[in-house]
Design a protein around this motif. Sequence first.
Motif, short mmCIF file in Angstrom:
data_model
loop_
_atom_site.label_atom_id
_atom_site.label_comp_id
_atom_site.label_asym_id
_atom_site.label_seq_id
_atom_site.Cartn_x
_atom_site.Cartn_y
_atom_site.Cartn_z
N ILE A 75 6.39 -13.18 36.13
CA ILE A 75 6.95 -13.08 34.77
C ILE A 75 7.66 -11.76 34.53
O ILE A 75 8.38 -11.62 33.54
CB ILE A 75 5.85 -13.27 33.70
CG1 ILE A 75 4.90 -12.06 33.67
CG2 ILE A 75 5.08 -14.54 33.93
CD1 ILE A 75 3.93 -12.10 32.50
N ARG A 130 14.34 -8.84 31.71
CA ARG A 130 15.72 -9.17 31.36
C ARG A 130 15.89 -9.44 29.87
O ARG A 130 16.87 -8.99 29.25
CB ARG A 130 16.19 -10.39 32.16
CG ARG A 130 16.43 -10.11 33.60
CD ARG A 130 17.60 -9.13 33.81
NE ARG A 130 18.88 -9.76 33.57
CZ ARG A 130 19.77 -9.37 32.69
NH1 ARG A 130 19.51 -8.32 31.91
NH2 ARG A 130 20.92 -9.99 32.55
N ILE A 131 14.94 -10.14 29.27
CA ILE A 131 15.04 -10.40 27.82
C ILE A 131 14.86 -9.11 27.04
O ILE A 131 15.57 -8.85 26.05
CB ILE A 131 14.02 -11.46 27.40
CG1 ILE A 131 14.29 -12.77 28.13
CG2 ILE A 131 14.07 -11.69 25.89
CD1 ILE A 131 13.27 -13.85 27.86
N THR A 134 11.50 -12.08 33.98
CA THR A 134 11.84 -12.72 32.71
C THR A 134 11.68 -11.76 31.55
O THR A 134 12.58 -11.60 30.71
CB THR A 134 10.96 -13.96 32.50
OG1 THR A 134 11.14 -14.87 33.59
CG2 THR A 134 11.31 -14.65 31.19
N GLY A 166 6.93 -14.74 28.37
CA GLY A 166 6.18 -14.48 29.60
C GLY A 166 4.77 -15.03 29.52
O GLY A 166 4.24 -15.58 30.50
N VAL A 216 13.96 -14.58 39.02
CA VAL A 216 13.56 -15.59 38.04
C VAL A 216 13.64 -16.99 38.63
O VAL A 216 12.83 -17.87 38.32
CB VAL A 216 14.43 -15.48 36.76
CG1 VAL A 216 14.17 -16.65 35.82
CG2 VAL A 216 14.16 -14.17 36.05
N SER A 259 7.31 -4.24 32.71
CA SER A 259 8.53 -4.92 32.29
C SER A 259 9.31 -4.09 31.28
O SER A 259 10.54 -3.94 31.39
CB SER A 259 8.19 -6.29 31.70
OG SER A 259 7.52 -7.10 32.63
N ALA A 286 10.16 -11.71 24.18
CA ALA A 286 10.12 -11.70 25.64
C ALA A 286 8.68 -11.77 26.14
O ALA A 286 8.37 -12.50 27.10
CB ALA A 286 10.81 -10.45 26.17
N ARG A 297 4.79 -18.78 30.14
CA ARG A 297 4.88 -19.13 31.56
C ARG A 297 3.57 -18.84 32.28
O ARG A 297 3.16 -19.60 33.16
CB ARG A 297 6.02 -18.35 32.21
CG ARG A 297 6.24 -18.77 33.65
CD ARG A 297 7.41 -18.11 34.32
NE ARG A 297 7.61 -18.67 35.66
CZ ARG A 297 8.47 -18.20 36.54
NH1 ARG A 297 9.24 -17.17 36.23
NH2 ARG A 297 8.59 -18.75 37.73
N ASP A 349 17.67 -11.49 37.97
CA ASP A 349 18.08 -12.87 37.74
C ASP A 349 17.75 -13.75 38.93
O ASP A 349 17.36 -14.92 38.76
CB ASP A 349 19.58 -12.93 37.45
CG ASP A 349 19.95 -12.25 36.15
OD1 ASP A 349 19.07 -12.14 35.27
OD2 ASP A 349 21.11 -11.82 36.00
#
Length: 320
Positions: free
Chosen positions: A184, A190-191, A187, A237, A142, A115, A233, A240, A139
Amino acid sequence: MSTPVHDLPAQQGAMKKQPAHPSRWKRSRGTRVRITNGLFKYYFLFSILALCFVLALVIFFIGKTAFLTFNDISLSQFFLSFDWTPEEGKFGAASFIVNTFSLTALTLLFAVPLSIGMAILIAEIAPKWLKSFIRPILDLLVGIPSIVYGYLGLTVLIPIIRSVSGENLGDGLLAASLVLTIMILPTVSRISDDAISAVPKKYREAAYALGSTRLQVIMRVVLPAAGRGIAAAIILGMTRAIGETMAVVMVIGNTAQLAKSLFTPASVLTSNIVMQISNVEFDSTWNYALHMMAFLLLVISFGLILIIRLISKKRGDEAA
């Protein structure tokens, strides 16, 4: 000097458009603005109070049922015993707790490097056309339902693991962690991308002016400056990954035992709850124990969210 005849209609129209009483018009407009602001204020206040009320109800009802577990069994038996045989009155949840944290740690081990590497690629290296292509795809990923990931893991990933490892069963922590990694990764990427992009450009320019290479700028300037955002971030993750249910249920094996290897069918807190909650009586220790597992997940999630808030607060204080 006399006014031309052809300009008189325009002047008369302009005079008609002006309010007859400017002060009264201003007062009425000010009253409407105050009423509107007041309505929005009380609406937002009501929304916040309603959210807090619902959250308090969730905590109360789950906690109320969960703590009934310890009327029949002890704290040590629930948290330290690995024997989960409800038919015999044994409700040891230690194996599920250990498996949950093991699965989360293994998922982060796979997901975090990928990531952050993808976030660095998007924010610092990729050209604009590639950024505009990758970001919408992340996006979109996600928003894909978790059961879709679980189905792909069951039909595609597990046969691959069987053929590569030579195991009869591909279910286990490895399959579940790989599925959660794919889930994850968008997510966290992107963050982290947003956190890296938010680093001021002057930091990079100053580092380049001192003779740093691009790799040195990224590793020693950009990543430390974006560290708190990246940490937030990762924690999101992790939240989740801990709370995921359907994707894990489909690939982990759902066996109430401690996972002694990556290919051993096992069960975590979420999968054990969803597999057994519909088959137990409400007023039973079995049901209370499952509610205690749900309460543990709730406490873990709240703890992680609190850590995020503390990180964000420290970041804001430093920026100020």
